[in-house]
Write a protein that holds these residues in place. Structure first.
Motif, short mmCIF file in Angstrom:
data_model
loop_
_atom_site.label_atom_id
_atom_site.label_comp_id
_atom_site.label_asym_id
_atom_site.label_seq_id
_atom_site.Cartn_x
_atom_site.Cartn_y
_atom_site.Cartn_z
N TYR A 76 0.81 -1.21 0.00
CA TYR A 76 0.00 0.00 0.00
C TYR A 76 0.85 1.26 0.00
N ALA A 77 2.08 1.18 0.56
CA ALA A 77 2.91 2.37 0.75
C ALA A 77 3.98 2.50 -0.32
N GLU A 78 3.88 1.69 -1.35
CA GLU A 78 4.91 1.68 -2.38
C GLU A 78 4.97 3.01 -3.12
N PRO A 79 6.16 3.45 -3.62
CA PRO A 79 7.45 2.79 -3.47
C PRO A 79 8.01 2.90 -2.05
N VAL A 80 8.68 1.83 -1.63
CA VAL A 80 9.22 1.75 -0.28
C VAL A 80 10.75 1.76 -0.36
N MET A 81 11.37 2.45 0.62
CA MET A 81 12.84 2.56 0.62
C MET A 81 13.34 2.42 2.05
N VAL A 82 14.44 1.69 2.23
CA VAL A 82 15.04 1.53 3.56
C VAL A 82 16.44 2.14 3.53
N ILE A 83 16.81 2.91 4.55
CA ILE A 83 18.17 3.47 4.59
C ILE A 83 18.90 3.03 5.87
N TYR A 84 20.02 2.33 5.66
CA TYR A 84 20.95 2.03 6.75
C TYR A 84 21.97 3.16 6.77
N ASN A 85 22.11 3.83 7.90
CA ASN A 85 23.07 4.93 7.99
C ASN A 85 23.76 4.77 9.34
N GLU A 86 25.00 4.35 9.32
CA GLU A 86 25.64 3.98 10.58
C GLU A 86 25.59 5.10 11.60
N GLY A 87 25.26 4.72 12.83
CA GLY A 87 25.16 5.72 13.90
C GLY A 87 23.76 6.30 14.01
N PHE A 88 22.90 5.98 13.05
CA PHE A 88 21.52 6.46 13.07
C PHE A 88 20.58 5.26 12.99
N PRO A 89 19.32 5.45 13.41
CA PRO A 89 18.40 4.32 13.26
C PRO A 89 18.14 3.99 11.78
N THR A 90 17.96 2.72 11.51
CA THR A 90 17.60 2.29 10.15
C THR A 90 16.12 2.52 9.96
N ILE A 91 15.78 3.24 8.91
CA ILE A 91 14.38 3.64 8.76
C ILE A 91 13.81 3.19 7.42
N CYS A 92 12.54 2.79 7.47
CA CYS A 92 11.83 2.40 6.26
C CYS A 92 10.89 3.53 5.88
N TYR A 93 10.99 3.99 4.64
CA TYR A 93 10.15 5.07 4.15
C TYR A 93 9.09 4.53 3.20
N GLY A 94 7.92 5.16 3.22
CA GLY A 94 6.86 4.74 2.32
C GLY A 94 6.32 5.89 1.52
N TYR A 95 5.55 5.61 0.49
CA TYR A 95 4.97 6.61 -0.41
C TYR A 95 6.06 7.55 -0.93
N VAL A 96 7.21 6.99 -1.31
CA VAL A 96 8.33 7.83 -1.73
C VAL A 96 8.11 8.27 -3.17
N LYS A 97 7.41 9.39 -3.30
CA LYS A 97 7.06 9.89 -4.64
C LYS A 97 8.26 10.61 -5.26
N GLU A 98 8.07 11.00 -6.51
CA GLU A 98 9.12 11.66 -7.26
C GLU A 98 9.66 12.87 -6.49
N GLY A 99 10.96 12.98 -6.38
CA GLY A 99 11.57 14.12 -5.71
C GLY A 99 11.81 13.88 -4.23
N VAL A 100 10.95 13.04 -3.64
CA VAL A 100 11.06 12.78 -2.20
C VAL A 100 12.28 11.91 -1.90
N GLY A 101 12.51 10.93 -2.72
CA GLY A 101 13.62 10.00 -2.50
C GLY A 101 14.95 10.73 -2.43
N ALA A 102 15.19 11.60 -3.41
CA ALA A 102 16.44 12.35 -3.43
C ALA A 102 16.57 13.22 -2.18
#
Lengths: 641, 214
Positions: A76-102
């Motif tokens: 339902y939340a697609e496109p979905v993106m997960v970011i591992y960033n050392e020292g920070f919590p790993t977070i899953c993003y949803g509804y990543v529309k154009e421009g938001v991902g960048a």
């Protein structure tokens, strides 16, 4: 097969695993961005998100890895993106529309701003942001098969190896086939293709059948309308299935396996083919696997689009180059299957549980679910539910919990009406059946069936007669036509249902439907025919009054059947100078009357719904009326005023 | 194979172990309705769904063409459930069979007429409307007439054509559209058919019939 050199096998495997783990650690030594790019993600724009993120990283000159992964179930939340960033919590993003991902990538990786407003949840517990487990969905979800889906690269065998993959196969090589069968039998694993036959018993029958040559086949011919569980597993974690199939082969005594996969799943075909090839390269498939005396090879077979080929005897016929038509059972395939040889046929999900059962034991598997239906159930939530997607919950979870807690209830504030479970062979269950626990036996008792895991949620606007007609239309078209009851019985039933939805039903039609349904169920040759009447029988059981309204009053209570409704513009609500409906009508059926109020010419109206959509929400002047003759009464009433 | 005894409708019948129940019954004068069963076929087609019988120890009626006889087997060819199932199946078939007995080549030798007579069933369906498919009669072959509207899809013609060495006939399409036809739906006259008559000899319902050469 007791002469396996276990030392050689484990040494070979440890070497593979160590290399994979090293690669895995390297991967996590710098920022890692995962983009869910299974078919569901791609449909929502995952590939352009992937490009966008790559371009942004290049622009910022950042050293980070971007990976295309499978689906974790939050379709339902697609496109979905997960970011591992050392020292920070790993977070899953949803509804990543154009421009938001960048933007997320830029903010999080350069400034440490996680972009909370786009986050769905954190992956691990932390002090800043809730994890998936903190939401109602997380309370019920219990991922076994789907554990790695969306977190590993399905095209890289090392990801699977680094996260524990193929260790169950090693374990299986170190024990006897009989012990594997005992473990799977003790686990109580039942076939997830729909019938729920004990997997271990099937393997044992095949093992004990006489024959020099035996086969194992993975049935990946998923075809129920609204079901996409198998596709997601194939696209997100193909090695899990390959490992399961290899273990099944070792248990059943086969050296050759097939994955029977729908050609309509091009991405799944591509990923499974690549997975088979890389497994061969690593020595995990092929001759003397990992130096043992076990030989096993897998070939892909692409189905040509017939639903009935999901039935195991039709599947075998189509693999042998004959028309995909079922034959009489017995003999069952485990005794005489492909080319007349003993053959095990298991569903994708059934096989995907196997590596976990071998690794963690039968007792562990039995700790999930119920006594007779142990383990989890994977459902594809579709229809009028808020959170569509895949959910893996323990057996015994109720339908209410699945729809209202995991799926977050009915979309657009509407009321729940029914849930259609088990695809075209399943049934529609109403509100009062919502507390039915999900397991093979309870669902069958309630009038539906477990099926392969398709679940279509219906709201107050869905006409149950039309739903029954829709599913019967599907089975009637997909019937192979071999046996009398399925070929002609479903045709007569469909004709009656079409008549009812068109307002030409007769009072005796309901009895006729019941009679035909019971005979088609008793008399048909295969399970497609035997279960085809289920949508009709269950809607007649729970929603008989809707059938009666159609037949006796020419009224569709849900205002869905086109022949039984008319559109009407409420004069009190119509904003006279607004011409939205007039402009939207494709057949110029709407005109101004002497008071400059919009009126629909019923003769011209084609009931396309455009005016209803076009009428601004602050007016809501267009309504549907059933039966259609009511419009004349309403117009007369208005004339009197 | 050893001689065994089975009981059909309270009658002792001797048969050879492993024989198909349907043939064992028919060979001993016990009639069971059937259309698609074929003695030479190793695996039963079990598609006409008319040869249902009750078997002791089996919860539901089973098609007799799928059962291999074993010593001591107890079978009854009639029961309320069997009769209802056979009547329903027969009515379905008849709803899709162009009824024209008077002008039909099979009149008097038709298997459908026999079933109707034996089981006291109507040839013209009582409850179901006739399903018309508007399939034209193929009269293109010199000595064969084919009326697909009469065909009950038993498959005897396909097997006969194949064992005659020609192999012109086969099944195509699926579901309600399933039909016996030639490669590419060519008219019989253009399909290589030489009117050998094997199909007409095998057809139990007059869908294929022979006619005098023009």
């Amino acid at each position: 097969m007791g002469n396996n050199n276990t030392a050689v096998v484990s040494a070979a495997f440890e070497q593979l695993k160590a290399a994979a783990q090293q690669k895995w650690e390297q991967l996590h030594s710098k920022p890692l961005i995962l983009v869910g790019a299974a078919t569901c993600g791609r449909a929502a724009g995952a590939l352009s998100l992937l490009e966008e993120v790559k371009t942004e990283l290049q622009k910022l000159q950042l050293d980070a890895t971007v990976l295309e992964v499978g689906c974790m179930g939050h379709c339902y939340a697609e496109p979905v993106m997960v970011i591992y960033n050392e020292g920070f919590p790993t977070i899953c993003y949803g509804y990543v529309k154009e421009g938001v991902g960048a933007r997320i990538v830029r903010d999080y990786l350069t400034e440490g701003d996680p972009g909370i407003e786009f986050a769905l949840a954190a992956i691990e517990p932390n002090d800043f942001f809730p994890t998936f487990q903190d939401f109602p969905r997380g309370v019920y979800e219990n991922k076994i098969v789907m554990e790695q889906c969306g977190f590993i690269d399905p095209r890289d065998i090392d990801h699977y190896l680094a996260t524990g993959g193929y260790s169950a196969l090693v374990k299986a090589l170190e024990t006897t086939p009989e012990e594997i069968i005992e473990t799977v039998k003790a686990s109580g694993l039942r076939g997830r293709g729909g019938a729920g036959f004990p997997t271990g018993v099937k393997w044992e029958t095949c093992r004990n059948s006489a024959g020099d040559q035996k086969y194992v086949i993975c049935n990946a011919d998923e075809g129920d309308p609204g079901a996409f569980m198998d596709r997601t597993i194939l696209e997100s974690n193909p090695h899990l299935l390959i490992e399961g199939l290899a273990i099944a082969a070792r248990a059943a005594g086969a050296e050759k396996g097939y994955v029977y996969i729908r050609a309509e799943y091009p991405l799944a075909v591509e990923r499974v083919a690549l997975a088979v090839q890389t497994a061969k390269e690593k020595g995990l498939l092929g001759k003397s696997i990992l130096g043992s005396d076990f030989n096993f090879d897998i070939e892909l077979f692409q189905g040509s689009g017939a639903f009935v080929c999901g039935e195991e005897t039709a599947l075998i016929a189509s693999m042998e180059g004959q028309p995909g038509i079922p034959r009489h059972r017995p003999p069952f395939p485990a005794i005489s299957g492909l080319w007349g040889k003993p053959t095990v046929i298991n569903n994708v999900k059934s096989l995907s549980y196997v590596p976990y059962i071998i690794n963690r034991g039968a007792e562990w598997f039995r700790s999930n679910g119920t006594e007779k239906s142990p383990g989890t159930a994977i459902f594809a939530l579709a229809g009028k539910v808020v959170n569509t997607g895949l959910a893996e919950v323990p057996m015994s979870t109720t339908l209410r919990e699945l729809i209202f807690d995991v799926g977050s209830g009915i979309a657009n504030g509407k009321n729940f009406k029914a849930v259609q479970i088990g695809g075209p062979s399943g049934g529609c269950l109403p509100e009062e059946a919502l507390d039915t626990p999900i397991d093979f036996d309870s669902l069958t008792k309630a009038g539906a069936m477990m099926g392969s895991g398709g679940m279509v949620v219906l709201d107050e606007n869905d006409c149950m007669v039309e739903i029954a007609r829709f599913f019967l239309d599907f089975t009637q078209k997909e019937s192979c036509g071999k046996c009398t009851f399925c070929r002609l019985g479903t045709k007569h039933m469909l004709d009656i249902l079409e008549r009812i939805t068109k307002g030409r039903g007769k009072p005796e039609d309901i009895d006729m439907l019941m009679e035909l349904a019971s005979k088609v169920r008793e008399g048909s040759l295969c399970n497609l025919g035997k279960t085809a009447p289920n949508p009709v029988l269950s809607t007649l059981k729970y929603f008989r009054e809707e059938y009666e309204a159609h037949i006796n009053e020419g009224r569709c209570p849900s205002l869905m059947c086109k022949d039984l409704i008319a559109y009407y513009i409420l004069p009190d609500k119509c904003e006279r100078s607004c011409d939205a409906c007039v402009g939207s009508c494709p057949v110029e059926a709407i005109y101004d009357n002497e008071d400059r109020i919009k009126v629909i010419n019923q003769e011209k109206c084609v009931k396309c719904d455009s005016c209803m959509v076009a009428c601004p929400p602050q007016y809501k002047a267009v309504i549907k009326v059933s039966p259609p003759y009511k419009v004349a009464e309403m117009e007369q009433e208005r004339g009197k005023k | 194979m050893s001689e065994i005894t089975i009981t059909i409708d309270d009658r002792q019948i001797s048969a050879r172990e492993g024989d198909i129940l349907l043939w064992a019954a028919l060979d001993n004068g016990v009639y069971i309705p059937h259309l698609c069963a074929h003695r030479e076929e190793e695996h039963p087609s079990a598609s006409c769904r008319l040869c249902f019988v009750e078997m002791q120890g089996r919860p539901m009626p089973v098609p007799a063409c799928t059962v291999k006889v074993a010593d001591g087997m107890v079978v009854s060819t009639r029961s309320e459930r069997v009769d209802a199932l056979v009547a329903a199946g027969f009515e379905l078939i008849m709803s899709n069979h162009r009824l024209d007995c008077k002008n039909c080549a099979a009149n008097g030798s038709c298997e459908l007429q026999r079933i109707a007579k034996e089981r006291k069933l109507r040839l013209k369906p009582k409850n179901l409307p006739a399903l018309e498919r508007d399939l034209p009669v193929d009269s293109s072959a010199a000595g064969i007439l084919y009326d697909p509207g009469k065909c009950v899809l038993c498959g005897h013609c396909v097997l006969a054509c194949r064992s005659s060495g020609r192999g012109i006939l086969g099944f195509t399409r699926r579901g309600y559209e399933r039909i016996v036809t030639t490669f590419g739906d060519a008219p019989l006259g253009e399909s290589g058919c030489d009117s050998c008559g094997a199909c007409a000899g095998a057809c139990p319902v007059g869908a294929f019939s022979t006619r005098k050469a023009r």
